[in-house]
Design an enzyme around this catalytic site. Sequence first.
Site, PDB file in Angstrom:
ATOM      1  CG  HIS A 264      -2.063   0.881   1.128  1.00 18.99           C
ATOM      2  ND1 HIS A 264      -2.011   2.222   1.407  1.00 18.99           N
ATOM      3  CD2 HIS A 264      -3.320   0.616   0.706  1.00 18.99           C
ATOM      4  CE1 HIS A 264      -3.191   2.744   1.176  1.00 18.99           C
ATOM      5  NE2 HIS A 264      -4.008   1.810   0.744  1.00 18.99           N
ATOM      6  CG  ASP A 320      -8.332  -4.931  -2.202  1.00 17.34           C
ATOM      7  OD1 ASP A 320      -9.530  -4.740  -1.959  1.00 17.34           O
ATOM      8  OD2 ASP A 320      -7.584  -4.068  -2.697  1.00 17.34           O
TER       9      ASP A 320
HETATM   10  N1  COA Z   1       4.127  -7.367  -4.581  1.00 16.21           N
HETATM   11  C1  COA Z   1       5.454  -7.328  -4.723  1.00 16.21           C
HETATM   12  N2  COA Z   1       6.205  -6.238  -4.468  1.00 16.21           N
HETATM   13  C2  COA Z   1       5.557  -5.145  -4.054  1.00 16.21           C
HETATM   14  C3  COA Z   1       4.186  -5.107  -3.880  1.00 16.21           C
HETATM   15  C4  COA Z   1       3.461  -6.273  -4.158  1.00 16.21           C
HETATM   16  N3  COA Z   1       2.125  -6.329  -4.033  1.00 16.21           N
HETATM   17  N4  COA Z   1       3.821  -3.889  -3.459  1.00 16.21           N
HETATM   18  C5  COA Z   1       4.943  -3.169  -3.375  1.00 16.21           C
HETATM   19  N5  COA Z   1       5.994  -3.912  -3.739  1.00 16.21           N
HETATM   20  C6  COA Z   1       7.389  -3.491  -3.782  1.00 16.21           C
HETATM   21  C7  COA Z   1       7.601  -2.483  -4.895  1.00 16.21           C
HETATM   22  O1  COA Z   1       7.881  -3.148  -6.108  1.00 16.21           O
HETATM   23  C8  COA Z   1       8.768  -1.689  -4.360  1.00 16.21           C
HETATM   24  O2  COA Z   1       9.925  -2.489  -4.528  1.00 16.21           O
HETATM   25  P1  COA Z   1      11.362  -1.809  -4.863  1.00 16.21           P
HETATM   26  O3  COA Z   1      11.602  -0.822  -3.739  1.00 16.21           O
HETATM   27  O4  COA Z   1      12.310  -2.948  -4.882  1.00 16.21           O
HETATM   28  O5  COA Z   1      11.190  -1.132  -6.195  1.00 16.21           O
HETATM   29  C9  COA Z   1       8.478  -1.643  -2.859  1.00 16.21           C
HETATM   30  O6  COA Z   1       7.680  -2.794  -2.585  1.00 16.21           O
HETATM   31  C10 COA Z   1       7.760  -0.407  -2.387  1.00 16.21           C
HETATM   32  O7  COA Z   1       6.553  -0.238  -3.115  1.00 16.21           O
HETATM   33  P2  COA Z   1       5.674   1.060  -2.871  1.00 16.21           P
HETATM   34  O8  COA Z   1       6.412   2.271  -3.325  1.00 16.21           O
HETATM   35  O9  COA Z   1       5.212   1.042  -1.455  1.00 16.21           O
HETATM   36  O10 COA Z   1       4.456   0.786  -3.854  1.00 16.21           O
HETATM   37  P3  COA Z   1       3.501   1.879  -4.549  1.00 16.21           P
HETATM   38  O11 COA Z   1       3.073   2.888  -3.564  1.00 16.21           O
HETATM   39  O12 COA Z   1       4.131   2.378  -5.794  1.00 16.21           O
HETATM   40  O13 COA Z   1       2.276   0.950  -4.994  1.00 16.21           O
HETATM   41  C11 COA Z   1       0.465  -0.516  -4.698  1.00 16.21           C
HETATM   42  C12 COA Z   1       1.261   0.617  -4.086  1.00 16.21           C
HETATM   43  C13 COA Z   1      -0.763  -0.764  -3.853  1.00 16.21           C
HETATM   44  C14 COA Z   1      -0.001  -0.135  -6.118  1.00 16.21           C
HETATM   45  C15 COA Z   1       1.366  -1.787  -4.745  1.00 16.21           C
HETATM   46  O14 COA Z   1       1.701  -2.170  -3.430  1.00 16.21           O
HETATM   47  C16 COA Z   1       0.706  -2.942  -5.479  1.00 16.21           C
HETATM   48  O15 COA Z   1       0.774  -3.032  -6.700  1.00 16.21           O
HETATM   49  N6  COA Z   1       0.008  -3.854  -4.716  1.00 16.21           N
HETATM   50  C17 COA Z   1      -0.714  -4.941  -5.363  1.00 16.21           C
HETATM   51  C18 COA Z   1      -2.074  -4.453  -5.824  1.00 16.21           C
HETATM   52  C19 COA Z   1      -3.028  -4.266  -4.672  1.00 16.21           C
HETATM   53  O16 COA Z   1      -3.184  -5.132  -3.838  1.00 16.21           O
HETATM   54  N7  COA Z   1      -3.716  -3.125  -4.670  1.00 16.21           N
HETATM   55  C20 COA Z   1      -4.696  -2.799  -3.669  1.00 16.21           C
HETATM   56  C21 COA Z   1      -4.255  -1.661  -2.807  1.00 16.21           C
HETATM   57  S1  COA Z   1      -5.419  -1.399  -1.479  1.00 16.21           S
END
Ligand code: COA
Length: 383
Positions: A264, A320
């Site tokens: 998140h 989720d």
């Molecule tokens: N699976 C694997 N790796 C993940 C991840 C996931 N679900 N969520 C974050 N990461 C990783 C990122 O790739 C990043 O890695 P890096 O530093 O090596 O590049 C690190 O964790 C930090 O990510 P962050 O900057 O916190 O993510 P974001 O703010 O850009 O994106 C989301 C947030 C929600 C879009 C992302 O976590 C995601 O795609 N989650 C899956 C979809 C989901 O469940 N969405 C519902 C949200 S309520």
Amino acid sequence: MTEYKPGLEGIPATRSSISFLDGKKGILAYRGYRIEELAEQSTFEETAYLLLRGELPSAAQLERFDQELRQTRRVKYNVREIMKFMPLTGHPMEMLIVTVAMLGMFYPEPYLSGGSEEDQAYMDAMSLRIIARMATLVSMWEQMRRGNDPFLPRDDLSYAGNFLYMMNGRDPDPLFTRIMDACLVLHAEHEINASTFSAMVTASTLANPNQVISAAIGTLAGPLHGAANQRVVEMLKDIGSPDKVEDWLDKRLVAKQVIWGMGHREYKVKDPRAIILEKFMDQVADQKSGEIGELFATARALESACADRLGPKGVYPNVDFYSGILYSQMGIPLDQFTPIFAVSRAAGWMAHWQEQIQANRIFRPTQVYVGAAQRAYVPVDQR
Ligand code: COA
């Protein structure tokens, strides 16, 4: 040059009094009330009132609001007639975008001026109409795509109970009604997430509320946002069983693919809503083994395998992760999970719509231009 932050991370887009989030401590509160308390003691009707009006209602105010919601659930017959022509194979989120926008065609809109008494009366009426009818549209569509006539809403049932009744055509199970009600409370608001921002941007142009909510539903439909709940259950089915989690996860992370329902932008600990939903899962998982039991066990194994690999990055289960398993237990099809999210979030969107109108300035951010320098136009025969 203005600093560019991808995804507008950390940039305040508004001043808001609707919800508070502390992602390091795992705190979420609506109008000052922690969601743990609201999920335990409140109802969706009361929470919607709280979000819209800013205070908990008195018993009489709640009774009136609840009655108004019950009396506003029905939609005009021509809405059903138009829905009959929609492709049955379409995703229910697309149906919802269309039908919510279409409802706006039935209500000639006044011009909003921003903050007048007439504006407030109009905003109250439209908030009630949209919140009341979202669940009707979703459940009507469920019946219609099964080839059935949709059920009429039942005035004797709560919002959650009526929704389950219209989805399944049976008297709603009391435990499932309680859990659905809590799910609606937990998804109702989440400060400036992508779909709420989308609602605010659309609201800031003084577009009508149906256009505002329709835009927000479109934004929620993406898998990085609301549609993650559907992807989670598809992913758990794909994994198959708890013993396959470790291998599956390693391959997935090597391929740099996301784990649905994890991570998140704001939370760097486990989402407090996921903690509450997991407890509900404990209650229903005992009742049914089979596929749901297997899904739940696989989810738990995946959560613990992710703790080592993703925990150091602050990536933990979000709302989720467990919600879809609960909905599956209630017999709700996978592609209806995100529409349920939209039904609930309509309360938060409407609250943000009102807040935006009360102190409006049109959104118009800037950009960092990285394109070509000015150059002379070359006629097509000289290129
Ligand atoms: N699976 C694997 N790796 C993940 C991840 C996931 N679900 N969520 C974050 N990461 C990783 C990122 O790739 C990043 O890695 P890096 O530093 O090596 O590049 C690190 O964790 C930090 O990510 P962050 O900057 O916190 O993510 P974001 O703010 O850009 O994106 C989301 C947030 C929600 C879009 C992302 O976590 C995601 O795609 N989650 C899956 C979809 C989901 O469940 N969405 C519902 C949200 S309520």
